[in-house]
Design an enzyme around this catalytic site. Sequence first.
Site, mmCIF file in Angstrom:
data_model
loop_
_atom_site.group_PDB
_atom_site.id
_atom_site.type_symbol
_atom_site.label_atom_id
_atom_site.label_comp_id
_atom_site.label_asym_id
_atom_site.label_seq_id
_atom_site.Cartn_x
_atom_site.Cartn_y
_atom_site.Cartn_z
ATOM 1 N N ASP A 222 2.085 -4.327 4.679
ATOM 2 C CA ASP A 222 1.012 -3.971 4.426
ATOM 3 C C ASP A 222 0.041 -3.500 3.509
ATOM 4 O O ASP A 222 -0.607 -3.073 4.098
ATOM 5 C CB ASP A 222 1.352 -2.340 5.659
ATOM 6 C CG ASP A 222 0.167 -2.615 6.805
ATOM 7 O OD1 ASP A 222 -0.724 -3.780 7.204
ATOM 8 O OD2 ASP A 222 -0.462 -1.686 7.447
ATOM 9 N N ALA B 117 -5.921 3.021 6.005
ATOM 10 C CA ALA B 117 -6.081 1.470 5.901
ATOM 11 C C ALA B 117 -4.505 0.479 5.209
ATOM 12 O O ALA B 117 -5.155 -0.070 4.342
ATOM 13 C CB ALA B 117 -7.782 1.228 4.951
#
Length: 391
Positions: A280, A314
């Site tokens: 990610d 994030a």
Amino acid sequence: MVDRNDSRPSSERVFAVRGALVIEKKLTPGALVVEDGRIAAIHRGTIRDDELPSSIIEADIVSPGLIDLQVNGGFGYEVGANPTAIDRLSAALATTGVTAYLPTFITAPADVYPGVFAAFERVDHRAGAIPLGLHLEGPFIAPARKGAHQLRSIEAADDALFGSWLAVESIRLVTLAPERIGALDRIWRLVERGIVVSLGHTDSTFEQFITGVDAGANMATHLFNAMTPIHHRAPGPMVAAMTDQRVTAGLIPDGVHSHVATVQLALNAMGPDRIAIVTDMMAAAGLGPGTYALGGQRVTVDEQSARLDDGTLAGSIVTMDQAVRNIVAWTDVGIATALHMCTAVPGRVLGLATKGHFYLGADADLTLFDLHLQVQHTIVSGRFVYSEGDE
């Protein structure tokens, strides 16, 4: 690591790689012969030099190339409408042992997607790690579990946007929430076209998640993150993902998205055959602390995490090679099993016939490590795209 002749054979030459091979979650002494970009022979046990081609690369650990299903960016580059950024990201990922990946694009306004699709059609598939296709993470996700995704684009997403995706051949995986109106039909239509559906950023109940799997979804996006919390009377999507044998879960072992104990919990509940290690990664991964951007929002990065101004995570800043080292250090699985979750499992999720494991005729995508799991060489289709010491 010693090479008797040439540390970087050209893709046209036949060469061998000798060391501990990652085969069926075990380290097996042996050697591979690479010819014309494919695996031409697999030898197990002690192999003499005169039984191999003249060019032999010695490695401590020889793994199938690492495959990352969720890469938003890294090393200063963000996945979007710029093909050069994706090319540079591909080159940088090779330094971390990644040989194939899904550039991942998060929720955006509808008019942005055509530019992203056009950019992917222009990428250089020889730049480094191979971009296999796009992972679209959102916008058909739960507003309550949006994480760093922009709410206005989630709320604006409609059937016209979804319909525009169905003719796009570069889409390989879509993350959506099964409880959203129309989600089950979307899952069915995506799966019908050979696109993998992963359930994530979801506020679903246990039952809604299972219904999504019944419709054809077979993956959960970044398990434990952006999901309804577990309650013993309302187990929710986390428990559904861990207990349904049809589901493979993406897992981010960075110590921030997933505590060490929850990483071990997932392994205990699911086993390594149902966990795909993902990073990610966002654009700041590999750059160090500072202020960066993700999907048009400001992100502050420290030594451990990337967060929006309100503290929301994030994306991550962990690289795939570090993720492997973390799994080995934190859990009771060994090196070969950790690498299995970064190779064979994601390869199976995508239905890749020639990547993720060693067999005759498979693509010669290899990651060579030393005993400390530091990447020494990254090889894609027989080409050396990274070697330790490269600038």
